[in-house]
Design a protein around this motif. Structure first.
Motif, mmCIF file in Angstrom:
data_model
loop_
_atom_site.group_PDB
_atom_site.id
_atom_site.type_symbol
_atom_site.label_atom_id
_atom_site.label_comp_id
_atom_site.label_asym_id
_atom_site.label_seq_id
_atom_site.Cartn_x
_atom_site.Cartn_y
_atom_site.Cartn_z
ATOM 1 N N THR A 184 16.663 40.103 -2.517
ATOM 2 C CA THR A 184 15.880 38.541 -2.510
ATOM 3 C C THR A 184 15.584 38.134 -1.203
ATOM 4 O OG1 THR A 184 18.007 37.433 -2.380
ATOM 5 C CG2 THR A 184 17.491 38.167 -4.587
ATOM 6 N N ARG A 185 15.844 39.078 -0.275
ATOM 7 C CA ARG A 185 15.922 38.547 1.158
ATOM 8 C C ARG A 185 14.478 38.166 1.578
ATOM 9 N NH1 ARG A 185 15.080 40.764 6.154
ATOM 10 N NH2 ARG A 185 14.753 42.981 5.328
ATOM 11 N N ARG A 186 13.472 38.822 1.280
ATOM 12 C CA ARG A 186 12.209 38.498 1.774
ATOM 13 C C ARG A 186 11.428 37.625 0.749
ATOM 14 N NH1 ARG A 186 9.570 43.848 3.658
ATOM 15 N NH2 ARG A 186 10.057 44.456 1.491
ATOM 16 N N LEU A 187 11.853 37.352 -0.366
ATOM 17 C CA LEU A 187 11.399 36.450 -1.504
ATOM 18 C C LEU A 187 11.447 34.795 -1.213
ATOM 19 C CD1 LEU A 187 12.572 38.709 -4.414
ATOM 20 C CD2 LEU A 187 10.412 38.708 -3.278
ATOM 21 N N HIS A 188 10.395 34.346 -1.548
ATOM 22 C CA HIS A 188 10.501 32.812 -1.330
ATOM 23 C C HIS A 188 9.784 32.458 -2.592
ATOM 24 C CE1 HIS A 188 12.078 33.331 2.732
ATOM 25 N NE2 HIS A 188 11.132 34.032 2.986
ATOM 26 N N ILE A 189 10.168 30.974 -2.987
ATOM 27 C CA ILE A 189 9.164 30.434 -4.061
ATOM 28 C C ILE A 189 9.030 29.080 -3.368
ATOM 29 C CG2 ILE A 189 10.886 31.570 -5.770
ATOM 30 C CD1 ILE A 189 12.401 29.022 -6.212
ATOM 31 N N GLY A 190 9.169 28.575 -2.548
ATOM 32 C CA GLY A 190 8.495 27.268 -1.942
ATOM 33 C C GLY A 190 9.509 26.122 -2.706
ATOM 34 N N HIS A 191 8.816 25.014 -2.833
ATOM 35 C CA HIS A 191 9.415 23.768 -3.434
ATOM 36 C C HIS A 191 8.903 24.064 -4.728
ATOM 37 C CE1 HIS A 191 11.192 20.008 -3.721
ATOM 38 N NE2 HIS A 191 9.960 19.464 -4.411
ATOM 39 N N ALA A 192 9.785 24.377 -5.491
ATOM 40 C CA ALA A 192 9.733 24.793 -7.376
ATOM 41 C C ALA A 192 9.745 23.707 -8.322
ATOM 42 C CB ALA A 192 10.930 25.810 -7.595
ATOM 43 N N ALA A 193 10.224 22.599 -7.769
ATOM 44 C CA ALA A 193 10.254 21.459 -9.031
ATOM 45 C C ALA A 193 9.982 20.002 -8.011
ATOM 46 C CB ALA A 193 11.539 21.183 -9.334
ATOM 47 N N PRO A 194 8.808 19.481 -8.715
ATOM 48 C CA PRO A 194 8.098 19.919 -9.467
ATOM 49 C C PRO A 194 6.894 20.506 -8.828
ATOM 50 C CG PRO A 194 7.519 17.534 -8.794
ATOM 51 C CD PRO A 194 8.887 18.058 -8.034
ATOM 52 N N THR A 195 6.116 21.401 -9.651
ATOM 53 C CA THR A 195 5.042 22.329 -9.404
ATOM 54 C C THR A 195 3.718 22.121 -10.182
ATOM 55 O OG1 THR A 195 5.545 24.307 -10.634
ATOM 56 C CG2 THR A 195 6.556 24.309 -8.455
ATOM 57 N N ARG A 196 2.702 22.706 -9.641
ATOM 58 C CA ARG A 196 1.305 22.700 -10.418
ATOM 59 C C ARG A 196 1.594 23.085 -11.938
ATOM 60 N NH1 ARG A 196 -2.118 22.022 -13.558
ATOM 61 N NH2 ARG A 196 -3.985 21.618 -13.325
ATOM 62 N N ALA A 197 2.553 24.004 -12.129
ATOM 63 C CA ALA A 197 2.995 24.663 -13.154
ATOM 64 C C ALA A 197 3.659 23.686 -14.351
ATOM 65 C CB ALA A 197 3.797 25.736 -13.042
ATOM 66 N N LEU A 198 3.992 22.593 -13.993
ATOM 67 C CA LEU A 198 4.501 21.754 -14.817
ATOM 68 C C LEU A 198 3.786 20.953 -15.560
ATOM 69 C CD1 LEU A 198 6.926 19.637 -15.862
ATOM 70 C CD2 LEU A 198 6.258 18.184 -13.890
ATOM 71 N N LEU A 199 3.525 20.830 -16.809
ATOM 72 C CA LEU A 199 2.645 20.643 -17.776
ATOM 73 C C LEU A 199 3.045 19.617 -18.892
ATOM 74 C CD1 LEU A 199 0.608 23.773 -18.338
ATOM 75 C CD2 LEU A 199 -0.146 22.077 -16.860
ATOM 76 N N PRO A 200 2.348 18.750 -19.289
ATOM 77 C CA PRO A 200 2.665 17.971 -20.499
ATOM 78 C C PRO A 200 3.406 18.897 -21.607
ATOM 79 C CG PRO A 200 0.753 16.966 -19.744
ATOM 80 C CD PRO A 200 1.033 18.502 -19.098
ATOM 81 N N MET A 201 4.670 18.362 -22.089
ATOM 82 C CA MET A 201 5.196 19.127 -23.314
ATOM 83 C C MET A 201 4.092 18.961 -24.376
ATOM 84 S SD MET A 201 9.052 17.672 -23.117
ATOM 85 C CE MET A 201 9.674 18.639 -24.514
ATOM 86 N N THR A 202 4.115 20.318 -25.185
ATOM 87 C CA THR A 202 3.112 20.669 -26.352
ATOM 88 C C THR A 202 3.916 19.691 -27.569
ATOM 89 O OG1 THR A 202 4.178 22.519 -26.901
ATOM 90 C CG2 THR A 202 2.319 22.548 -25.240
#
Length: 370
Positions: A184-202
């Motif tokens: 995991t040393r070189r992996l980064h996810i940035g600011h994960a919450a909230p993100t553009r992937a957050l969508l209205p619940m179906t």
């Protein structure tokens, strides 16, 4: 003992059958120790013929209240760790066990973590450890690509939580020379919450929550999150003094808010069951359980996980959906979001950015298009 058992049963709301079973257990204790000496937990288990369960817990509670119980057993959390790690593949078991024990006890470089954190970390990491074990014989064989494949399949809070858990595990293993390299040393996810992937619940997701949250306690928790975007800690710490049913107000995390009809009805339903089940509890918290009814502490983090998270209801997803829906209604106004939900400026802007993107270019199959 009998008097104490009756008092505890009245406060905790035990059924007549439960009380009879506890009294029978206490009689076994009296018969085995006529001098009324304290009894070790390990001996009590042998005497009752069980290693765990409600009857053992209730007999132990009465004895403990009387000062007649000696806790010589393995601490619950430590026992939980041993049980869970024993079920892991052999090539992963030792490293994960060592990691969880350091989370529990701390060391020179890290403070002890709460039980809820340990549950959460292990819950996030476990399914991926099991999946990797199909092709990797040991934890040290897991590669950066293996971890990246896992992370690429996740979004939002699930992504953030899983990354933090795996990063904690591999950093620990590398520091203690249990693996050669940290994948995991070189992996980064940035600011994960909230993100553009957050969508209205179906509609299907909403229906699944409604199907799962069926008890008054579950419905109240979901209502508080879905309407007020309440966090789990605020719900656990909510007291009867924070609720004004007549004036239709509720105070969550120190902020007074108008109590709408939906939450009002959910509160009434739960408080009626609470009163019927534990009419004499001294606990002032709105949510109480069989464990907390005889004391004054709030329910644990694991209470919410047990009743909802482990049944597939993601409170953070519901909370995020509530804030996002409000952002869409007010045309992505971050000041409104910050004031209404007491969000930080950065978080309010993040939600506003997501809402603005959805308003400008609605995603395919978005519930907003229905």
């Amino acid at each position: 003992m009998v008097e104490q058992a009756f008092q505890t049963a009245e406060i905790a709301g035990w059924s007549t059958l439960s009380l009879q079973r506890v009294l029978a257990g206490l009689q076994l204790v009296v018969d085995s120790r006529p001098d009324a000496d304290p009894i070790p937990v390990s001996e009590l288990r042998v005497l009752l013929g069980v290693t765990r369960g409600v009857r053992l817990a209730r007999v132990a509670q009465v004895l403990d209240d009387l000062g007649l119980l000696v806790d010589d057993g393995v601490p619950t959390m430590r026992s939980w760790i041993e049980d869970r790690c024993q079920a892991l593949p052999a090539g992963f078991r030792t490293e994960v066990r060592a990691w969880l024990l350091v989370l529990l006890d701390g060391d020179a470089r890290a403070r002890p973590r709460s039980a809820s954190t340990i549950y959460g970390y292990f819950g996030r990491a476990r399914p991926h450890l099991l999946a990797w074990s199909a092709n990797r014989g040991q934890l040290r064989e897991v590669t950066e690509d293996d971890v990246r494949v896992v992370l690429d399949q996740l979004r939002g809070h699930r992504l953030a939580g899983t990354f933090v858990a795996l990063q904690s595990l591999f950093r620990f293993a590398k520091r203690h020379r249990l693996i050669f390299a940290d994948p995991t040393r070189r992996l980064h996810i940035g600011h994960a919450a909230p993100t553009r992937a957050l969508l209205p619940m179906t509609d299907a997701q909403v229906a699944a929550v409604a199907h799962t949250a069926v008890t008054p306690a579950q419905r109240l928790v979901v209502a508080l999150v879905a309407v007020h975007a309440a966090r789990a800690t605020a719900i656990r710490e909510l007291t009867l003094d924070d609720v004004d049913l007549a004036g239709r107000h509720i105070t969550l995390a120190g902020h007074s808010q108008r109590l709408g009809q939906f939450v009002h009805q959910a509160l009434l339903a739960w408080l009626q069951q609470r009163q019927a089940t534990w009419p004499h509890t001294p606990n002032r918290h709105v949510l109480v359980s069989a464990v907390t009814a005889t004391g004054t502490a709030p329910v644990s983090d694991y209470y919410l996980s047990w009743h909802l998270l482990l049944r597939g209801v993601q409170l953070e997803q519901i909370r995020g959906d509530r804030v996002l829906q409000e952002a869409l209604v007010v045309r992505a106004d971050p000041l409104h979001l910050a004031a209404m939900f007491h969000l930080s400026t950065a978080t309010a802007i993040a939600y506003a950015d997501i809402a603005r993107a959805l308003l400008e270019r609605p995603i395919e199959a978005s519930p907003l298009d229905h």
